[in-house]
Design a protein around this motif. Structure first.
Motif, PDB file in Angstrom:
ATOM      1  N   VAL A  56       0.865  -1.177   0.000  1.00 13.56           N
ATOM      2  CA  VAL A  56       0.000   0.000   0.000  1.00 13.56           C
ATOM      3  C   VAL A  56       0.901   1.226   0.000  1.00 13.56           C
ATOM      4  N   GLY A  57       0.598   2.163  -0.906  1.00  9.56           N
ATOM      5  CA  GLY A  57       1.422   3.360  -1.004  1.00  9.56           C
ATOM      6  C   GLY A  57       0.605   4.561  -1.422  1.00  9.56           C
ATOM      7  N   LYS A  58       1.303   5.649  -1.746  1.00 12.71           N
ATOM      8  CA  LYS A  58       0.604   6.881  -2.133  1.00 12.71           C
ATOM      9  C   LYS A  58       0.258   6.902  -3.612  1.00 12.71           C
ATOM     10  N   ALA A  59       0.722   5.900  -4.374  1.00 11.94           N
ATOM     11  CA  ALA A  59       0.406   5.819  -5.805  1.00 11.94           C
ATOM     12  C   ALA A  59       0.341   4.358  -6.227  1.00 11.94           C
ATOM     13  N   ASN A  60      -0.371   4.089  -7.312  1.00  6.81           N
ATOM     14  CA  ASN A  60      -0.421   2.742  -7.876  1.00  6.81           C
ATOM     15  C   ASN A  60       0.839   2.501  -8.707  1.00  6.81           C
ATOM     16  N   GLY A  61       1.322   1.275  -8.712  1.00  5.59           N
ATOM     17  CA  GLY A  61       2.512   0.935  -9.480  1.00  5.59           C
ATOM     18  C   GLY A  61       3.169  -0.300  -8.919  1.00  5.59           C
ATOM     19  N   SER A  62       4.477  -0.275  -8.835  1.00  2.00           N
ATOM     20  CA  SER A  62       5.201  -1.399  -8.249  1.00  2.00           C
ATOM     21  C   SER A  62       6.206  -0.854  -7.241  1.00  2.00           C
ATOM     22  N   ALA A  63       6.701  -1.744  -6.405  1.00  2.23           N
ATOM     23  CA  ALA A  63       7.650  -1.356  -5.366  1.00  2.23           C
ATOM     24  C   ALA A  63       8.546  -2.544  -5.052  1.00  2.23           C
ATOM     25  N   LYS A  64       9.624  -2.260  -4.364  1.00  2.00           N
ATOM     26  CA  LYS A  64      10.528  -3.313  -3.892  1.00  2.00           C
ATOM     27  C   LYS A  64      10.282  -3.504  -2.403  1.00  2.00           C
ATOM     28  N   ILE A  84      20.132   0.065  -0.464  1.00  3.78           N
ATOM     29  CA  ILE A  84      20.502  -1.268  -0.952  1.00  3.78           C
ATOM     30  C   ILE A  84      20.100  -2.314   0.082  1.00  3.78           C
ATOM     31  N   ASN A  85      19.366  -3.289  -0.387  1.00  3.32           N
ATOM     32  CA  ASN A  85      19.036  -4.441   0.428  1.00  3.32           C
ATOM     33  C   ASN A  85      19.223  -5.648  -0.489  1.00  3.32           C
ATOM     34  N   PRO A  86      20.083  -6.581  -0.134  1.00  2.00           N
ATOM     35  CA  PRO A  86      20.348  -7.695  -1.034  1.00  2.00           C
ATOM     36  C   PRO A  86      19.160  -8.628  -1.220  1.00  2.00           C
ATOM     37  N   ILE A  87      18.212  -8.607  -0.303  1.00  2.70           N
ATOM     38  CA  ILE A  87      17.071  -9.514  -0.415  1.00  2.70           C
ATOM     39  C   ILE A  87      15.799  -8.677  -0.544  1.00  2.70           C
ATOM     40  N   PHE A  88      15.177  -8.722  -1.714  1.00  2.29           N
ATOM     41  CA  PHE A  88      13.924  -8.009  -1.907  1.00  2.29           C
ATOM     42  C   PHE A  88      13.095  -8.710  -2.970  1.00  2.29           C
ATOM     43  N   MET A  89      11.828  -8.387  -3.003  1.00  2.00           N
ATOM     44  CA  MET A  89      10.954  -8.895  -4.067  1.00  2.00           C
ATOM     45  C   MET A  89      10.157  -7.724  -4.628  1.00  2.00           C
ATOM     46  N   GLU A  90       9.918  -7.776  -5.916  1.00  2.00           N
ATOM     47  CA  GLU A  90       9.102  -6.769  -6.589  1.00  2.00           C
ATOM     48  C   GLU A  90       7.632  -7.081  -6.285  1.00  2.00           C
ATOM     49  N   VAL A  91       6.880  -6.077  -5.858  1.00  2.00           N
ATOM     50  CA  VAL A  91       5.473  -6.272  -5.517  1.00  2.00           C
ATOM     51  C   VAL A  91       4.617  -5.193  -6.166  1.00  2.00           C
ATOM     52  N   GLU A  92       3.359  -5.534  -6.388  1.00  2.00           N
ATOM     53  CA  GLU A  92       2.403  -4.545  -6.880  1.00  2.00           C
ATOM     54  C   GLU A  92       2.037  -3.621  -5.724  1.00  2.00           C
ATOM     55  N   MET A  93       1.901  -2.329  -6.030  1.00  2.00           N
ATOM     56  CA  MET A  93       1.515  -1.354  -5.017  1.00  2.00           C
ATOM     57  C   MET A  93       0.250  -0.642  -5.478  1.00  2.00           C
ATOM     58  N   MET A  94      -0.681  -0.462  -4.545  1.00  2.00           N
ATOM     59  CA  MET A  94      -1.910   0.282  -4.817  1.00  2.00           C
ATOM     60  C   MET A  94      -2.172   1.244  -3.674  1.00  2.00           C
ATOM     61  N   THR A  95      -2.925   2.278  -3.981  1.00  2.00           N
ATOM     62  CA  THR A  95      -3.352   3.198  -2.926  1.00  2.00           C
ATOM     63  C   THR A  95      -4.471   2.543  -2.122  1.00  2.00           C
ATOM     64  N   LEU A  96      -4.672   3.017  -0.918  1.00  2.00           N
ATOM     65  CA  LEU A  96      -5.781   2.531  -0.097  1.00  2.00           C
ATOM     66  C   LEU A  96      -7.104   2.783  -0.809  1.00  2.00           C
ATOM     67  N   LEU A  97      -7.254   3.941  -1.421  1.00  5.84           N
ATOM     68  CA  LEU A  97      -8.492   4.259  -2.128  1.00  5.84           C
ATOM     69  C   LEU A  97      -8.737   3.274  -3.268  1.00  5.84           C
ATOM     70  N   SER A  98      -7.707   2.932  -4.031  1.00  2.00           N
ATOM     71  CA  SER A  98      -7.862   1.968  -5.129  1.00  2.00           C
ATOM     72  C   SER A  98      -8.270   0.591  -4.619  1.00  2.00           C
ATOM     73  N   ILE A  99      -7.672   0.169  -3.513  1.00  2.00           N
ATOM     74  CA  ILE A  99      -8.006  -1.138  -2.938  1.00  2.00           C
ATOM     75  C   ILE A  99      -9.456  -1.155  -2.479  1.00  2.00           C
ATOM     76  N   VAL A 100      -9.870  -0.091  -1.805  1.00  2.00           N
ATOM     77  CA  VAL A 100     -11.238  -0.015  -1.296  1.00  2.00           C
ATOM     78  C   VAL A 100     -12.243  -0.007  -2.458  1.00  2.00           C
ATOM     79  N   LYS A 101     -11.971   0.763  -3.491  1.00  2.00           N
ATOM     80  CA  LYS A 101     -12.869   0.799  -4.655  1.00  2.00           C
ATOM     81  C   LYS A 101     -12.924  -0.564  -5.342  1.00  2.00           C
TER      82      LYS A 101
END
Length: 134
Positions: A56-64, A84-101
């Motif tokens: 969950v973030g302030k914009a829709n998109g992707s994040a690490k 830098i973090n050697p261990i991460f995964m790419e995840v989908e990010m959506m706003t709270l408003l988008s998730i609720v809708k």
């Protein structure tokens, strides 16, 4: 009830047990999201608890999502490109408003939020963009 940073689903399951008609459990870590789904199914809450494997973030998109070895509850979104973090995964990010809708919720009665430092961004975006009744 909306549970952002649902972890293993503890609060989501308690909300369902004590009468919440709809619970949105949002968790960025796929391992934890699968655990929530197991708990939901095992406890018979399939009809009223919905899981979303999203950050969950302030914009829709992707994040690490930075993964902390041995402490799944402390994973966090990498906010600065030079962090830098050697261990991460790419995840989908959506706003709270988008998730609720997306879920069809028209009013949030309870919001639990534990998203490792992203709370202010998420809530500022939501309060700025959401209709007041929501």
């Amino acid at each position: 009830m909306v549970d952002l940073g649902a972890n293993s689903g503890y609060y989501s399951l308690h909300a369902a047990k004590f009468g919440a008609s709809k619970v949105l459990a949002v968790e960025a870590n796929l391992l934890l999201c699968n655990r929530i789904n197991f708990h939901i199914h095992t406890n018979g809450f399939d009809s009223n608890v919905m899981t979303y494997n999203l950050a969950v973030g302030k914009a829709n998109g992707s994040a690490k999502l930075a993964l902390r070895d041995g402490d799944q509850g402390s994973n966090f979104i990498i906010r600065e490109p030079n962090m830098i973090n050697p261990i991460f995964m790419e995840v989908e990010m959506m706003t709270l408003l988008s998730i609720v809708k997306k879920s069809g919720v028209n009013k949030i009665n309870v919001l639990k939020i534990d998203i490792e430092g992203m709370e202010e961004d998420v809530l500022t975006s939501f309060f700025y963009n959401a209709d007041k009744p929501l």
